[in-house]
Write an enzyme that holds these catalytic residues in place. Structure first.
Site, PDB file in Angstrom:
ATOM      1  N   HIS A 293       0.846  -1.203   0.000  1.00 29.91           N
ATOM      2  CA  HIS A 293       0.000   0.000   0.000  1.00 29.91           C
ATOM      3  C   HIS A 293       0.882   1.254   0.000  1.00 29.91           C
ATOM      4  CE1 HIS A 293      -3.302   2.688   1.528  1.00 29.91           C
ATOM      5  NE2 HIS A 293      -2.276   3.277   2.108  1.00 29.91           N
ATOM      6  N   GLU A 294       1.891   1.256   0.857  1.00 23.61           N
ATOM      7  CA  GLU A 294       2.756   2.434   0.946  1.00 23.61           C
ATOM      8  C   GLU A 294       3.575   2.623  -0.333  1.00 23.61           C
ATOM      9  OE1 GLU A 294       2.359   4.604   3.097  1.00 23.61           O
ATOM     10  OE2 GLU A 294       1.065   3.446   4.412  1.00 23.61           O
TER      11      GLU A 294
ATOM     12  N   HIS B 184       1.630   4.377  -2.838  1.00 28.88           N
ATOM     13  CA  HIS B 184       1.629   5.837  -2.663  1.00 28.88           C
ATOM     14  C   HIS B 184       2.836   6.442  -3.369  1.00 28.88           C
ATOM     15  CE1 HIS B 184      -1.732   6.714  -0.162  1.00 28.88           C
ATOM     16  NE2 HIS B 184      -1.361   5.962   0.848  1.00 28.88           N
TER      17      HIS B 184
ATOM     18  N   GLU C  11      -6.181   7.162  -1.101  1.00 33.63           N
ATOM     19  CA  GLU C  11      -6.010   6.002  -0.216  1.00 33.63           C
ATOM     20  C   GLU C  11      -6.629   4.755  -0.855  1.00 33.63           C
ATOM     21  OE1 GLU C  11      -4.249   5.629   2.486  1.00 33.63           O
ATOM     22  OE2 GLU C  11      -3.636   7.714   2.371  1.00 33.63           O
TER      23      GLU C  11
END
Lengths: 196, 323
Positions: free
Chosen positions: B152-153, B156, B229
């Site tokens: 997930h990071e 980003h 997100e």
């Protein structure tokens, strides 16, 4: 990634490049001439399993595909399937040490079968193992997403250390035969890779 | 041989994100045009004030973007770790980067017991991926859940969310500066001008407009943040191929948030926008906190991940593909 993808927060799945694998047999000869390392006959494909039922089917299919080969006179041994501590699945194919062509064909068959089923983005790397007479081990790792190779030479003795001098020597020796990964930060360590 | 793709884009999300960014841009352009128009017509130094606010706001945003990695690491008290110090963490990041074909970020660990992670940095070459001690604690998250959070990071980073959000928040910064400038120029400069009878209502109008723009852009930025997100959840889940593992990691991290004493949460709050899960819930009703929140609700995120899970299994390789 394009500007639009950035703006919209999308990631395009990266498709693997498979064809460069066929440079391995000639590179193996060059490696032996330059450094004395010979193939052990062991090679593996590493990929990330997807949750759910269909991926289990794929694994079975790949297994059958490779196991079928072992029935032929010049075929290899059945593949071993294992899972590492990172949750990645390894399909290890064992051949005789002089059967580099057969090994590469098998590995390519595994890759194509996974890609055709839509799991190309899940492929991590292909590893082909080499050893020399003093039992030093080195792996040639093929990064699907970049289409490049790099050497990985773990040192014996439990500690996770790698023989960087040997790795760089191999990179130099094979620079003309294979596309070697120029960015050293991409030379990821594969401790405990099956078949190595 | 045309390979099948399992990566159906989420058109709804794309459309909503585009609309949000369009609105944000529209508000920005309209605001600047209006202010410049009104002020140059009536107030000699009006255009200059707007330009100064734009430059100052742009400068602030640029500096905070340029030093985002260092600022974030310092305020989280995080230490950069080498592969020798954290072999497992580096191993997971290495593999995810190889799967996604992206540059490996700097990896850091923050000495915080609440499980969380954030990624920042002005571009992929200067990206930092920071996890807390709590996230690495095996009694809380499994390795696969840790991998989901890291994916997930990394998404980003791949989506350049720090840059996108910096540009998006430029409007709010400039609007906030204009309110202040208009106030001071009325206080100190307005009295000396000949047309100060006209200047007062105009400056008052600018303050009101700026305040409204600030509020609208604030809400739009939060909305955009929530969409980013969801986009990172989506890309992360597709990267590992394990949407439900990411969902369970989300659940655990959110529960961890609720258990931690308030002191820690306040300390972590300035970094909220880049965290995996928000460290502090706003007080107030559920609907109100939903529109102010930087992150979508846990239920929403898990529902989206369930959708991805279904998609991954829908494109089945053979007739056997039943879900």
């Amino acid at each position: 990634m394009s500007f639009l993808d950035t703006l919209l927060g999308r990631t395009k799945p990266v498709q693997p490049k498979l064809d460069d694998l066929f440079g391995l047999p000639s590179a193996a000869i060059q490696l032996q001439a330059a450094t004395g390392f010979t193939p052990t006959g062991s090679g593996s494909v590493c990929f990330r399993g997807v949750e759910g039922k269909t991926f289990g089917d794929i694994q079975k299919e790949v297994r059958e595909l490779l196991d079928m080969d072992s029935g032929k006179p010049d075929g290899g041994l059945p593949v071993e399937v294992s899972r590492d501590s990172y949750g990645f699945t390894w399909l290890v194919s064992n051949h005789m040490s002089d059967e580099m062509d057969g090994l590469v064909t098998d590995l390519h068959a595994v890759n194509s079968s996974l890609v055709d089923a839509g799991f190309g983005p899940q492929l991590l790397c292909t590893v082909v193992a080499f050893a020399d007479e003093s039992h030093r081990r080195v792996a040639l790792v093929y990064l699907y997403k970049r289409g490049t190779f790099y050497p990985f030479a773990p040192l014996d003795g439990g500690q996770d250390r790698r023989d960087n001098a040997l790795e760089l020597q191999i990179k130099g020796a094979l620079a003309e035969d294979l596309k070697m990964e120029p960015d050293l930060t991409k030379w990821m360590a594969l401790w405990g890779a099956p078949g190595l | 041989m045309a390979a099948r793709s399992r990566y159906a884009p989420d058109r709804g999300l794309t459309v909503r994100m585009t609309a949000t960014m369009f609105l944000l841009g529209l508000v920005f352009v309209a605001f600047v045009a209006l202010i410049i128009g009104v002020m140059t017509a009536t107030h000699q130094s009006g255009a200059a004030i707007v330009i100064v606010a734009l430059l100052l706001g742009g400068g602030t945003a640029f500096i905070s973007l340029f030093y985002s990695d260092k600022i974030a690491l310092a305020s989280a008290g995080a230490q950069i770790v080498t592969p020798q110090q954290a072999p497992k963490l580096h191993g997971i990041v290495d593999r995810l980067c190889a799967l996604a074909d992206m540059d490996k970020p700097v990896v850091a660990i923050a000495p915080t017991s609440m499980p969380n992670a954030f990624a920042t940095g002005r571009n992929s070459k200067h990206a930092v991926l920071c996890v807390t001690d709590g996230l690495l604690n095996r009694s809380q998250l499994t390795d696969e859940e840790l991998e989901g959070v890291l994916a997930h990071e990394l998404s980003h980073v791949a989506h350049k969310d720090v840059q996108v959000m910096t540009v998006a928040s430029l409007l709010a910064i400039v609007a906030g500066l204009l309110v202040r400038f208009a106030f001071y120029s009325e206080l100190f400069g307005g009295g000396r001008r000949n047309n100060n009878q006209n200047a007062f209502p105009i400056i008052l109008a600018i303050m009101v407009v700026s305040a409204v723009v600030y509020a609208v852009s604030f809400l739009l930025i939060r909305l955009l943040s929530r969409y980013r997100e969801l986009a990172a959840d989506r890309s992360g889940a597709l990267l590992t191929g394990q949407p439900m593992v990411l969902a369970s990691a989300l659940q655990k991290v959110s529960q961890g948030m609720n258990r931690i004493p308030t002191q820690d949460l306040r300390a972590a709050e300035p970094l909220n926008a880049f965290y995996f899960a928000p460290a502090m819930k706003l007080n107030g009703g559920a609907s109100l906190s939903a529109i102010f929140s930087t992150h979508p609700s846990l239920e929403k995120r898990i529902a989206e991940l369930e959708k991805i899970q279904r998609q991954l299994n829908e494109v089945s390789p053979g007739p056997k593909g039943v879900r």
